[in-house]
Design a protein around this motif. Structure first.
Motif, PDB file in Angstrom:
ATOM      1  N   GLY A 307      16.630  17.607 -10.577  1.00 29.45           N
ATOM      2  CA  GLY A 307      17.786  18.259 -10.069  1.00 29.45           C
ATOM      3  C   GLY A 307      18.463  18.625 -11.180  1.00 29.45           C
ATOM      4  N   ASP A 308      19.692  18.195 -11.144  1.00 32.01           N
ATOM      5  CA  ASP A 308      20.487  18.929 -12.485  1.00 32.01           C
ATOM      6  C   ASP A 308      20.791  17.619 -13.714  1.00 32.01           C
ATOM      7  N   GLY A 309      19.598  16.829 -13.520  1.00 33.17           N
ATOM      8  CA  GLY A 309      19.596  15.684 -14.395  1.00 33.17           C
ATOM      9  C   GLY A 309      20.478  14.469 -14.148  1.00 33.17           C
ATOM     10  N   TRP A 310      20.480  14.119 -12.675  1.00 31.18           N
ATOM     11  CA  TRP A 310      21.478  13.008 -12.293  1.00 31.18           C
ATOM     12  C   TRP A 310      20.492  11.803 -12.309  1.00 31.18           C
ATOM     13  N   LEU A 311      19.250  11.864 -12.407  1.00 30.67           N
ATOM     14  CA  LEU A 311      18.333  10.594 -12.352  1.00 30.67           C
ATOM     15  C   LEU A 311      17.612  10.147 -13.717  1.00 30.67           C
ATOM     16  N   TYR A 312      18.080   8.975 -14.124  1.00 30.92           N
ATOM     17  CA  TYR A 312      17.796   8.294 -15.261  1.00 30.92           C
ATOM     18  C   TYR A 312      16.717   7.149 -15.080  1.00 30.92           C
ATOM     19  N   ALA A 313      16.027   6.796 -16.069  1.00 29.84           N
ATOM     20  CA  ALA A 313      14.931   5.523 -15.671  1.00 29.84           C
ATOM     21  C   ALA A 313      14.982   5.100 -17.075  1.00 29.84           C
ATOM     22  N   VAL A 314      15.171   3.592 -17.290  1.00 27.11           N
ATOM     23  CA  VAL A 314      15.834   2.758 -18.360  1.00 27.11           C
ATOM     24  C   VAL A 314      14.738   1.517 -18.233  1.00 27.11           C
ATOM     25  N   GLY A 315      14.198   1.049 -19.449  1.00 30.59           N
ATOM     26  CA  GLY A 315      13.539  -0.014 -19.216  1.00 30.59           C
ATOM     27  C   GLY A 315      12.262  -0.054 -19.424  1.00 30.59           C
ATOM     28  N   ASP A 316      11.766  -1.272 -18.793  1.00 28.11           N
ATOM     29  CA  ASP A 316      10.160  -1.224 -18.502  1.00 28.11           C
ATOM     30  C   ASP A 316       9.630  -0.102 -17.666  1.00 28.11           C
ATOM     31  N   VAL A 317      10.451   0.419 -16.541  1.00 27.08           N
ATOM     32  CA  VAL A 317      10.076   1.163 -15.887  1.00 27.08           C
ATOM     33  C   VAL A 317       9.570   2.712 -16.396  1.00 27.08           C
ATOM     34  N   ASN A 318      10.223   2.829 -17.546  1.00 26.66           N
ATOM     35  CA  ASN A 318       9.683   4.195 -18.133  1.00 26.66           C
ATOM     36  C   ASN A 318       8.730   4.123 -19.200  1.00 26.66           C
ATOM     37  N   ARG A 319       8.053   3.037 -19.273  1.00 21.35           N
ATOM     38  CA  ARG A 319       6.862   2.614 -20.137  1.00 21.35           C
ATOM     39  C   ARG A 319       6.813   2.800 -21.641  1.00 21.35           C
ATOM     40  N   ARG A 320       7.997   3.237 -21.852  1.00 23.73           N
ATOM     41  CA  ARG A 320       8.018   3.440 -23.487  1.00 23.73           C
ATOM     42  C   ARG A 320       7.968   2.256 -24.279  1.00 23.73           C
ATOM     43  N   ALA A 321       8.530   1.347 -23.821  1.00 27.45           N
ATOM     44  CA  ALA A 321       8.109  -0.227 -24.674  1.00 27.45           C
ATOM     45  C   ALA A 321       8.602  -1.045 -23.746  1.00 27.45           C
ATOM     46  N   LEU A 322       7.777  -2.083 -23.284  1.00 27.86           N
ATOM     47  CA  LEU A 322       8.139  -3.207 -22.308  1.00 27.86           C
ATOM     48  C   LEU A 322       8.364  -4.358 -22.914  1.00 27.86           C
ATOM     49  N   LEU A 323       9.562  -4.170 -23.562  1.00 27.96           N
ATOM     50  CA  LEU A 323      10.353  -5.374 -24.375  1.00 27.96           C
ATOM     51  C   LEU A 323      11.899  -5.188 -23.910  1.00 27.96           C
TER      52      LEU A 323
END
Ligand SMILES: Cc1cc2nc3c(=O)[nH]c(=O)nc-3n(C[C@H](O)[C@H](O)[C@H](O)COP(=O)(O)OP(=O)(O)OC[C@H]3O[C@@H](n4cnc5c(N)ncnc54)[C@H](O)[C@@H]3O)c2cc1C
Length: 479
Positions: A307-323
């Protein structure tokens, strides 16, 4: 059916969601947080805190045994009931009253129930009684729904009622024999804990033990597990599992071997909690990990913000670092950038800028609480090579450091740094040995701060501490 409007809606009140909400209200916006289980998430009740509580008594006993005067004072073995009772306390007896009280004091609205995205900036929640509420966000929706244990498809496995990390962490009894499938962090930490508590442990590590750390560090853990009486099956892959009517679990292998135990723990990785999240309403496949940019906005298949950037994903669910600590770092960046974008304040999304989670790529610290512990941050030799870095590894024997020798008789351990000679900085650090855990933050500062080696030379470690390994590593590197 009722409806409410907030500036920001956060789905998932684990450590990461809580931290996003906190930054949002501290920035002057309103926040509602949706939680289907316990406020505090996996970390508080089934992961970080209870696992480390399960491991702590054995580590304290080892430390006492390693110096003769204290060893002479040890007259018994670990009190398993006391260990489990302390674990219960660190899991807050699986009650989230304390964390709910904190949410209230912080001015964050808690909505109990399962949250689903049902349209742009819209989240529909369903509580345990089937009551449905529609929440609308003026600015952003943040997904911080975390992960759950992934159970592999091995014939008979699901019917054998295996433990996942949840059951292993919250167990109220000690099985005589425990088989663990998976040689990653959860598998090895639980092998260490249960073995120290007195169970006979078999660890099945198809892909090796701790394949993501420096191989020399993993070797120390393998040797110690074997010394403690555990069986470690490297490269072995189960073909069938069954639980008999007497309760025993039988894990079979291609070569005709069978391992029999009283419980079976499956620790073969994590899957994102996105199966029933309404991702189809934003054009993403259900059950997928959520890919984000450095300000944690969810990206579509073409790499553009949804969309216009209204959705964010933070923590484990974005798989960047599961810590937990890295998710909370992302939470601070995401919370602050949402406030900045909502209020028209300046956004600094450049590398190492206030609103970018740059450290996720360069300096993720991790401590693995095995025996001995492993502390690591930044690249390993393998990941540096994969990233195309020309990095030189320098190793040093921790047992030869005065502070380590004082800490424990016959201290054995090793540390290494990875040097990027082109940049004249350190890009990786690993240490394995008793109580190396607190060494990791110095390394994190050196890597995140891109401290030039010429200046690092002036960071003098105190004598006699284990940190003196820093001096020895730099000398070995040719200073
Ligand atoms: C055994 C084990 C040990 C670990 N030890 C450590 C450690 O020592 N140190 C460390 O840093 N990390 C550790 N981790 C990792 C750590 O637990 C996670 O990184 C951390 O919990 C991630 O936080 P999160 O908030 O992203 O997700 P979670 O903690 O998983 O929280 C997500 C929350 O969202 C809720 N939720 C999910 N879907 C919905 C929905 N649709 N609607 C409403 N609510 C929803 C869940 O109920 C949950 O409360 C460990 C993990 C495991 C499994």
């Amino acid at each position: 059916m009722s409806a409410s409007e907030y500036d920001v809606i956060i789905i998932g009140a684990g450590p990461v969601g809580e931290n996003v909400a906190d930054r949002i209200v501290q920035g002057g916006l309103t926040a509602a947080i949706v939680e289907s289980e316990l406020v505090g998430g996996e970390c508080s009740y089934w992961a970080c805190m209870p696992t480390k509580a399960l491991l702590r008594d054995a580590a304290a006993l080892r430390a006492a045994r390693s110096v003769p005067g204290a060893a002479a004072a040890i007259t018994g073995t670990l009190d398993v009931a006391a260990v489990l009772a302390r674990r219960d306390r660190f899991a807050s007896n699986w009650s989230d009253d304390g964390q709910v009280a904190w949410l209230n004091s912080a001015g964050i609205t808690l909505v109990r129930g399962h949250g689903r995205i049902t349209g742009p900036r819209t989240v529909t929640t369903t509580d345990a009684d089937g009551q449905v509420t529609t929440l609308t966000a003026r600015h952003a929706v943040v997904v911080s729904t975390g992960t759950s244990a992934a159970v592999p498809r091995i014939p008979g496995l699901t019917d054998s009622r295996p433990w996942t990390s949840r059951e292993a962490v919250a167990a109220d009894h000690l099985p005589d024999r425990l088989t663990i499938i998976g040689g990653g962090v959860v598998g090895t930490e639980m092998a260490t804990a249960y073995s120290a508590l007195g169970a006979s442990v078999t660890l099945i590590a198809r892909d090796g033990v701790l394949p993501n750390v420096e191989p020399y560090a993993a070797e120390y853990v393998i040797s110690s597990l074997i010394e403690s009486g555990a069986r470690v099956m490297l490269g072995a892959s189960p073909t069938r599992v069954r639980r008999d009517s007497d309760g025993t679990v039988h894990v079979e292998f291609d070569d005709g071997q069978t391992v029999v135990s009283d419980e079976l723990l499956v620790a073969t990785g994590r899957k994102p909690n996105t199966a029933d999240l309404g991702l189809e309403h934003v054009g993403l496949p259900a059950s997928s990990w959520l890919t984000v940019d450095d300000t944690l906005r969810v990206l579509d298949a073409s790499g553009s913000p949804i969309g216009d950037g209204w959705l964010y994903a933070v923590g484990d669910v974005n798989r960047r670092a599961l810590l937990t600590h890295q998710g909370k770092y992302q939470a601070r960046a995401a919370g602050d950038v949402i406030v900045a974008r909502a209020t028209g304040a300046a956004v600094d999304a450049s590398a190492w800028g206030r609103h970018a989670a740059t450290a996720d790529e360069r300096a993720v610290p991790q401590v693995i609480f095995t025996d001995p512990e492993i502390a690591a941050v930044g690249h390993t030799s393998a990941s540096a090579a994969k990233a195309g870095l020309r990095a030189r590894s320098v190793e040093y024997d921790l047992g030869a450091v005065a502070g380590a020798a004082l800490y424990a008789d016959d201290y054995t351990g090793r540390a290494s740094i990875l040097i990027d000679d082109d940049a004249n900085t350190i890009v990786g650090f690993t240490a394995v040995g008793p109580d190396v855990t607190e060494l990791v933050h110095a390394a994190t500062i050196a890597i995140a701060g891109e401290v030039p080696l010429d200046r690092l030379w002036h960071a003098v470690p105190a004598y006699p501490t284990i940190s003196e390994v820093w001096l020895r590593l730099l000398e070995t590197a040719g200073r």
